[in-house]
Design an enzyme around this catalytic site. Structure first.
Site, short mmCIF file in Angstrom:
data_model
loop_
_atom_site.label_atom_id
_atom_site.label_comp_id
_atom_site.label_asym_id
_atom_site.label_seq_id
_atom_site.Cartn_x
_atom_site.Cartn_y
_atom_site.Cartn_z
N SER A 91 2.54 4.23 19.37
CA SER A 91 1.45 3.29 19.08
C SER A 91 1.80 2.44 17.87
O SER A 91 2.56 2.88 16.99
CB SER A 91 0.16 4.05 18.80
OG SER A 91 -0.83 3.18 18.28
N TYR B 86 -3.96 10.33 13.58
CA TYR B 86 -3.35 9.77 14.79
C TYR B 86 -2.08 9.01 14.43
O TYR B 86 -1.03 9.19 15.04
CB TYR B 86 -4.37 8.83 15.45
CG TYR B 86 -3.91 8.16 16.71
CD1 TYR B 86 -3.76 8.87 17.90
CD2 TYR B 86 -3.68 6.79 16.74
CE1 TYR B 86 -3.36 8.25 19.07
CE2 TYR B 86 -3.28 6.15 17.91
CZ TYR B 86 -3.12 6.88 19.07
OH TYR B 86 -2.73 6.25 20.23
#
Lengths: 248, 431
Positions: free
Chosen positions: A141, A154
């Site tokens: 990501s 995250y």
């Protein structure tokens, strides 16, 4: 490279489903791994009804890394041969605030988003390396490019995964096995249903197109859509003294 | 959350829009009422639920089964007709009924029992639905098919999404030899000519007319008559879709006025000739011409637009259609998507199906406030007087009286309505 056999780990995510549809339309044989039986069956039926060359499934919780070696083995048996590419797509979007108060929760998220993908990538790499073919494509990501206050559990898991894949790519460089790190930006999926959408958001289909292209043509770090590359370049190069003051 | 229907009128706020991703999951628990929402291509407020929740169904777009030998296709209700055609047409199957856009979900097509240019042969969309599953707010799931749940099946078709959430549906497709259409176009001089052309074209699978709504007097009803068939030439490789244009923003509301529309109408009509012009077109170009322009509704600017689609019985249809067109031409309002078609004798498949034997006229008007609403009320009076009906999917303003006159069985739908489901439209017309 024309793809014939592909395995998808974490096959019920919105991006993985879009990838599976695009591969099915190209006549690729698919093996799907997912945790939820009803969801996995819904995806399997969809791919089968689209006229795919064949689709098989395995139910598995990918957090159980001890099963990974067997899962990779089973994928190739079900596909009836060596896979041309594997997509590592499992992931969750943690509740950052909850993780700040309960590290046990943060630990589980890091397991799901970093440790488990790294384990799968290792088993795939060890299988592909001796034959010198195959591509490992993993979804990281843009959030992994820098730690943000709003999302760093995250972000750190994805950042760890990006670095792990970068090292794996270097290790396999001479073998002919490809490792592609996919870094999507904001994607409009059930995982992000609660967010207000703006211009920077992309549909899973668009991200999937980039992933399929990475499976076919290879690559190293692929930002999807492409405009995240200059954005993240700027963000990575902001001095820390300024960055920590930004509310992002 | 602000959600717009296709007409951009009315503008209403919702408490929440909840995306649904999996068909087996329970309906969310919400305070207030909910309404399934697909692509919101209904023009008015039948797809809105002011102050309540919308259940966004676009994530439910999976195929469940597609039997390429029988043409039976089962899919989730958020799949669009365009997605189905893209899969089915290349292998020789086609949806028996499609409306004028492919951006409609299966759930939406059922909820409005949509019709197309082939109504005279195939009836409505609901006539080709074999079964579907309904998720109700009490947690039950009911598989509805004519033999097992006849009442709920009929209430859900054209049920405006009020009987519960359709999670999946099973459709019967029809065989085609080609994804192309053979299209014939000619100029239409007036209303009398329309009826003559319709009669002469009864053997064609698809026919429809476009009317220049600004024409008055002896020219009233002039336009283009277009008839078509599925081509019988064997399937080619699918033609690539052309570049898709987009209207990037709302045009100023003044862009559409009688002068610009008059110019458009003259140019459009000039495409037709006296005799029949023959063309060979991909299905998407023939059936969904406006789908090539994303957000074409922005042409009407911020105030939006309202559609008016009516059906009047065939006996005195020429008189009634003339009266409507005269009222519109007189008001000088600029309708440029004015469409005329004769419906066949097949009854609608649902309790509140709009199509019925008669002549249907659809027109759109830029929303200019009270003057527009008064004109539409006058049109409604003509339709009521004729014993006709107004189409809920296109409506944003008909009175409860007009609605009840159009759909005398509305109370039966009210009895089948899921108590947790409602819409802005339903509250308005059942007041």
């Amino acid at each position: 490279m024309s793809l014939q056999r592909v395995a998808i780990f974490g096959a019920t995510s919105a991006i993985a489903q879009a990838v599976a549809r695009q591969l099915a339309a190209k006549g690729v044989r698919l093996h799907l791994v997912g945790r939820d039986p009803a969801k996995l069956e819904a995806v399997r039926a969809d791919i089968a009804a689209r006229g795919s060359a064949g689709v098989s499934v395995t139910l598995a919780d990918l957090d159980e890394t001890a099963r990974h070696a067997a899962l990779v083995e089973e994928a190739e048996q079900s596909l009836g041969g060596a896979m041309d590419a594997a997509l590592i797509a499992q992931g969750t979007l943690p509740d950052q605030v909850a993780c700040e108060h309960d590290f046990a929760l943060a630990e589980r998220e890091i397991l799901t988003n970093f440790v488990a993908p790294a384990s799968l990538a290792t088993h795939l790499a060890n299988r592909f390396a001796p034959r010198g073919t195959g591509r490992i494509v993993a979804i990281s990501s843009v959030a992994g490019d820098r730690g943000r206050a709003s999302n760093y559990v995250y972000g750190s898991a994805k950042g760890g995964l990006s670095i792990f894949l970068s090292g794996l790519r270097a290790r396999l460089n001479a073998t002919g096995v490809g490792v592609v790190t996919v870094k999507p930006g904001f994607v409009d999926t059930p995982m992000t249903a609660a967010f207000k959408k703006g211009l920077l958001w992309a549909a899973p289909e668009k991200i999937a197109k980039g992933i399929v292209s990475a499976m076919e043509h290879g690559g190293a770090e692929v930002y999807l859509p492409w405009f995240w590359w200059p954005i993240m370049f700027a963000i990575r190069h902001l001095p820390e003294a300024i960055f920590v003051r930004l509310k992002i | 959350m602000s959600v717009r229907s296709w007409g951009n009128y009315p503008k209403v706020e919702h408490a929440a829009v909840i995306p649904l991703a999996w068909r087996h999951e329970a309906l969310p628990k919400v305070g207030g009422t909910m309404l399934p929402s697909g692509l919101a291509r209904s023009y008015g407020d039948s797809c809105l639920n002011e102050g309540g929740t919308l259940l966004a169904t676009r994530g439910l777009d999976r195929l469940i089964a597609f039997d390429r030998t029988t043409g039976v296709l089962r899919c989730e209700a958020g799949m669009t007709l365009g997605q189905i055609l893209a899969l089915a047409a290349p292998v020789g199957w086609f949806l028996p009924v499609v409306p004028g856009t492919s951006y409609v979900t299966v759930g939406g097509a059922i909820a409005n029992d949509v019709h197309g240019k082939n109504h005279h042969l195939e009836g409505t969309f609901g006539a080709h639905v074999r079964r579907f599953e309904l998720a109700r707010s009490d947690g039950t799931r009911i598989e509805c098919a004519p033999p097992t749940e006849p009442a709920l099946f009929r209430a859900t078709i054209a049920g405006l999404g009020l009987t519960g959430l359709v999670t999946w549906a099973e459709l019967r497709l029809k065989r085609i030899d080609s994804a192309m259409f053979d299209v014939e176009t000619t100029r239409m001089d007036d209303l009398g000519h329309f009826f003559a052309l319709t009669e002469a074209s009864a053997g064609y699978e698809y026919n429809v007319a476009w009317v220049d709504a600004l024409a008055k007097g002896k020219d009233l009803g002039r336009g283009l008559f277009i008839r078509a068939r599925h081509s019988s030439v064997a399937i080619h490789p699918m033609p690539e879709a052309g570049a898709r244009l987009a209207m990037p923003f709302d045009l100023p509301a003044a862009t559409l006025n009688r002068h610009s529309v008059s110019l458009f109408n003259a140019l459009y009509r000039a495409r037709g000739s006296r005799g029949w012009q023959h063309t060979h077109e991909p299905y998407s170009k023939y059936l969904f011409p406006l789908d090539g322009i994303a957000h074409w509704n922005r042409m009407y600017g911020k105030p939006g637009f309202v559609q008016h689609q009516s059906v009047v019985p065939r006996t005195d249809a020429p008189l009634r259609v003339r009266a409507i067109l005269e009222a519109v031409a007189e008001a000088g309002d600029a309708s440029f998507l004015t469409v005329l078609k004769v419906f066949g004798d097949r009854e609608g498949a649902g309790l509140l199906s709009f199509p019925r034997p008669g002549v249907t006229l659809a027109l759109d008007l830029p929303m200019r406030g009270a003057a527009t609403l008064e004109l539409l009320e006058r049109l409604d009076a003509i339709v009521r007087d004729a014993g006709g009906a107004i189409y809920p999917a296109k409506d944003a303003r008909m009175s409860p009286e007009t609605f009840r006159a159009s759909f005398p069985r509305w109370e039966e739908l009210e009895r089948h309505r899921d108590p947790a489901f409602s819409s802005s439209f339903w509250r308005r017309v059942t007041r």
